[in-house]
Design an enzyme around this catalytic site. Sequence first.
Site, mmCIF file in Angstrom:
data_model
loop_
_atom_site.group_PDB
_atom_site.id
_atom_site.type_symbol
_atom_site.label_atom_id
_atom_site.label_comp_id
_atom_site.label_asym_id
_atom_site.label_seq_id
_atom_site.Cartn_x
_atom_site.Cartn_y
_atom_site.Cartn_z
ATOM 1 N N ASP A 49 -7.432 5.014 5.606
ATOM 2 C CA ASP A 49 -7.611 5.857 6.790
ATOM 3 C C ASP A 49 -8.481 7.038 6.360
ATOM 4 O OD1 ASP A 49 -6.042 4.311 8.614
ATOM 5 O OD2 ASP A 49 -4.306 4.936 7.451
ATOM 6 N N ARG A 108 -0.368 -3.057 10.752
ATOM 7 C CA ARG A 108 -0.861 -3.744 11.954
ATOM 8 C C ARG A 108 -1.388 -5.150 11.657
ATOM 9 N NH1 ARG A 108 -2.542 1.848 13.725
ATOM 10 N NH2 ARG A 108 -1.472 2.205 15.693
ATOM 11 N N ARG A 146 -6.769 5.899 1.058
ATOM 12 C CA ARG A 146 -8.178 6.067 1.441
ATOM 13 C C ARG A 146 -8.577 5.154 2.586
ATOM 14 N NH1 ARG A 146 -11.202 9.082 -2.234
ATOM 15 N NH2 ARG A 146 -10.302 9.292 -4.308
ATOM 16 N N GLY A 206 0.842 -1.204 0.000
ATOM 17 C CA GLY A 206 0.000 0.000 0.000
ATOM 18 C C GLY A 206 0.874 1.248 0.000
ATOM 19 N N HIS A 207 1.906 1.266 0.853
ATOM 20 C CA HIS A 207 2.827 2.409 0.871
ATOM 21 C C HIS A 207 3.548 2.524 -0.478
ATOM 22 C CE1 HIS A 207 3.001 1.326 5.336
ATOM 23 N NE2 HIS A 207 2.585 2.578 5.347
#
Length: 298
Positions: free
Chosen positions: A167, A204, A165, A53-54
């Site tokens: 968060d 996480r 998106r 994602g990053h």
Amino acid sequence: MPPASDADFSLAGAPPRPGGPVILTSPAAMQRWRRDHPGELGFVPTMGYLHDGHLALVRRSRAENPLTVVSIFVNPAQFGPGEDFERYPRDEVRDLALLREAGVDAVYLPSAAEMYPPGYQTYVTVEHLTQRLEGAARPGHFRGVATVVLKLFNAVSPTRAYFGRKDAQQLRVIRRMVRDLDLPVEVVPCEIVREPDGLAMSSRNVYLSPEQRGAAPVVKRSLDAAAAAWAAGERDAETLRRIVRGVIAAEPLAALEYVSLADDETLEELEGRVERPALLSLVVRFGSTRLLDNLELA
Ligand code: PAF
């Protein structure tokens, strides 16, 4: 450079910087580097322990900007007492290798002592938007996020800043802060990146036991069920929330913390018929791990 869409993650930017990214460890060093590198710059703020994602944010930034900076800083100010600040996963060596491979120009890696020196006492509060959802569940969280993001922007001076998106409330809080404080930064929202089974990527996720990891795709399945009802014409807010609750309730390892169907911009909870763009969001606990996900309904 022309803007790239979320679908264009594969667009190549400039070739990787020979020797890898420059590493800058203080606001002063970051600001000096930025003064020496004028022009358009894309910025990806992270807390490290990087996942795809990053890296999708990095690829998009590289496709849209001649220079890309990534920050890695586990921000103590956004963790409440008893939250996972100490055990938040960290792997700087692996992160730097990934960022080198991804071709970023600089990595901003400030220490907590540089960011919050003794005597530090200035914080940014975005008022109404932070009262509900994650703001209610994690008091003080968005004050910490807004403060650190403003400090990172002040050090990096980006043209564009890239946020996922997933968060969803964080994205809205940062957009509000940028508008309210007239910050010269374009906030670029990027699509949620998911594992093949639908679980939204998150640093996480590593906390999940194998059994919890097996059960976790129920979160996305609950949103899919609501999306199908929406596509079939269902517009009653409570019915849509009830569909999510029903899917989560069928998974014994999952405990729904909240489900919300809110106005997409103000995040005020909606009742009755949904007539405007809305954000369906939820937090599900698997043991002590909270998983967030959401769906924009328009
Ligand atoms: O989304 C995150 O990783 C963090 O909240 C952010 C934006 C890097 C601020 O610490």
